[in-house]
Design a protein around this motif. Structure first.
Motif, short mmCIF file in Angstrom:
data_model
loop_
_atom_site.label_atom_id
_atom_site.label_comp_id
_atom_site.label_asym_id
_atom_site.label_seq_id
_atom_site.Cartn_x
_atom_site.Cartn_y
_atom_site.Cartn_z
N THR A 152 0.81 -1.22 0.00
CA THR A 152 0.00 0.00 0.00
C THR A 152 0.84 1.26 0.00
O THR A 152 0.29 2.36 -0.13
N GLU A 186 -5.00 -2.03 11.25
CA GLU A 186 -4.74 -0.67 10.77
C GLU A 186 -5.46 -0.42 9.45
O GLU A 186 -5.36 -1.20 8.50
N HIS A 187 -6.16 0.71 9.39
CA HIS A 187 -6.87 1.09 8.17
C HIS A 187 -5.88 1.65 7.16
O HIS A 187 -5.14 2.58 7.44
N ARG A 188 -5.91 1.07 5.94
CA ARG A 188 -5.08 1.56 4.85
C ARG A 188 -5.90 1.62 3.56
O ARG A 188 -5.38 1.38 2.47
N GLU A 189 -7.18 1.93 3.69
CA GLU A 189 -8.04 1.95 2.51
C GLU A 189 -7.59 3.04 1.53
O GLU A 189 -7.30 4.16 1.94
N TRP A 190 -7.60 2.68 0.26
CA TRP A 190 -7.26 3.65 -0.79
C TRP A 190 -8.23 3.57 -1.96
O TRP A 190 -8.03 4.18 -2.99
N ASN A 221 -8.98 -3.99 4.80
CA ASN A 221 -8.43 -2.64 4.93
C ASN A 221 -7.85 -2.10 3.63
O ASN A 221 -6.81 -1.45 3.62
N ILE A 262 -10.37 7.97 3.87
CA ILE A 262 -9.20 7.94 2.99
C ILE A 262 -8.35 9.19 3.18
O ILE A 262 -7.11 9.13 3.19
N ASN A 274 -6.33 8.61 6.19
CA ASN A 274 -5.25 7.67 5.92
C ASN A 274 -4.06 8.37 5.27
O ASN A 274 -2.90 8.08 5.58
N HIS A 296 -2.27 10.75 7.92
CA HIS A 296 -1.47 10.06 8.93
C HIS A 296 -0.38 9.18 8.33
O HIS A 296 0.29 8.44 9.06
N ARG A 351 -0.58 6.57 6.36
CA ARG A 351 -0.84 5.14 6.20
C ARG A 351 -0.84 4.73 4.73
O ARG A 351 -0.58 3.58 4.39
N ILE A 352 -1.17 5.68 3.85
CA ILE A 352 -1.09 5.48 2.41
C ILE A 352 -0.50 6.74 1.79
O ILE A 352 -0.55 7.82 2.41
#
Length: 300
Positions: free
Chosen positions: A4, A233-237, A252, A275, A278, A281, A283-284
């Motif tokens: 990700t 952990e949320h890593r939605e894209w 996720n 998103i 994410n 922070h 995460r993506i």
């Protein structure tokens, strides 16, 4: 599995390759014949109303051939048969099943985690009791809409514990049976268990529900032999709007919004905010996200 942290273009290329591989497997002669043979032996139509969470893959968790269980997915697992489009889709689905002389089993699900509440359902703010209460209200709507005798359509509330991929059966009289508390040695007792939990369930529906329970026991045993990482952990894209995303069972990665609510602006706004957070922070990457919209069809 895709990384990700890669640029958005590489992630999109990976996703389309994932979809292509899924399609090739699904339409292979062996898979097609397997589905036809399974439906000949177990004619009851099985659908599941569930959260968009990619961990909830009942075909895998019950060792059922892909394409047998018809999914209805929505952000947070929220459904209301009073929503015009949802009512239309479900009615059309049930009418198609009945016209072929078959019965229907509707699994109305909620999910949770035994190990960490934060691995539960974010759509209900990790409140399992609230999620369960919602599924009970949907079950009551099914009974009102399709008849409370359950001779043709049998709605059943079912929990799904995502740490161990176990089904939690809610009996007619309020009993709870977590299949994680059973093992494969208990398999011979499953027919009697189903008859005790659901005395009003037609015999054919019980017979066709039984393979899912056998499959879940075997899957639970396999999960226990593995040391899989439990990822919270949320890593939605991706934001996915519509139906037909059952190939996208990835935790996720995507926020899937069924086209059912009369007010789609609210879940779309919430998905976009997730998103955006994410990206903020780290995460993506913040180089973009993917919006997918699909419309399934049976005939051109």
């Amino acid at each position: 599995m895709e990384n990700t942290a890669k640029p958005i273009g590489e992630r999109i290329a990976w996703l389309f390759d994932h979809a292509r591989r899924h399609s090739e497997t699904f339409r292979s002669p062996e898979a097609w014949l397997s589905r036809r043979r399974y439906l000949a032996e177990h004619p009851t139509d099985i659908s599941v109303l569930k959260c968009m969470d990619g961990r909830i893959n009942l075909s895998v968790a019950t060792n059922t051939p892909v394409g047998i269980i018809q999914p209805f997915r929505n952000l947070g697992g929220r459904f209301d048969l009073g929503w015009p489009h949802l009512g239309e889709v479900l009615s059309h689905h049930i009418q198609g099943v009945v016209s072929s002389g078959r019965r229907a089993l509707a699994l109305i699900t909620y999910h949770y985690s035994k190990g960490d509440p934060r691995r539960g359902c974010a759509g209900f703010d990790y409140d399992t009791a609230a999620a369960q209460a919602h599924t009970e209200s949907v079950r009551a709507q099914f009974a009102f809409t399709f008849g409370d005798g359950h001779e043709t359509v049998y709605p059943l509330v079912c929990g799904f514990e995502t740490d161990g991929d176990s089904l939690v059966l809610h009996g007619k009289r309020g009993e709870l049976v977590d299949l994680a508390d059973c093992d494969e040695a208990d398999a011979p007792a499953l027919p009697n268990l189903l008859e005790r939990l659901y005395p009003d369930m037609p015999a054919q529906v019980r017979a066709d529900f039984l393979p899912l329970l056998h499959g879940n026991l075997a899957h639970i045993a396999e999960v226990r032999r593995q040391s899989r990482e439990l990822d919270v952990e949320h890593r939605e894209w991706m934001i996915c709007i519509g139906r037909g995303f059952d190939w996208l069972h990835l935790p996720n990665r995507a926020l899937i919004i069924g086209p059912y609510s009369p007010n789609l602006a609210d879940p779309i706004r919430k998905a976009a905010m997730i998103i955006q957070a994410n990206m903020r922070h780290g995460r993506i990457p913040d180089d973009g996200f993917l919006l997918l919209a699909t419309v399934p069809y049976h005939e051109i």
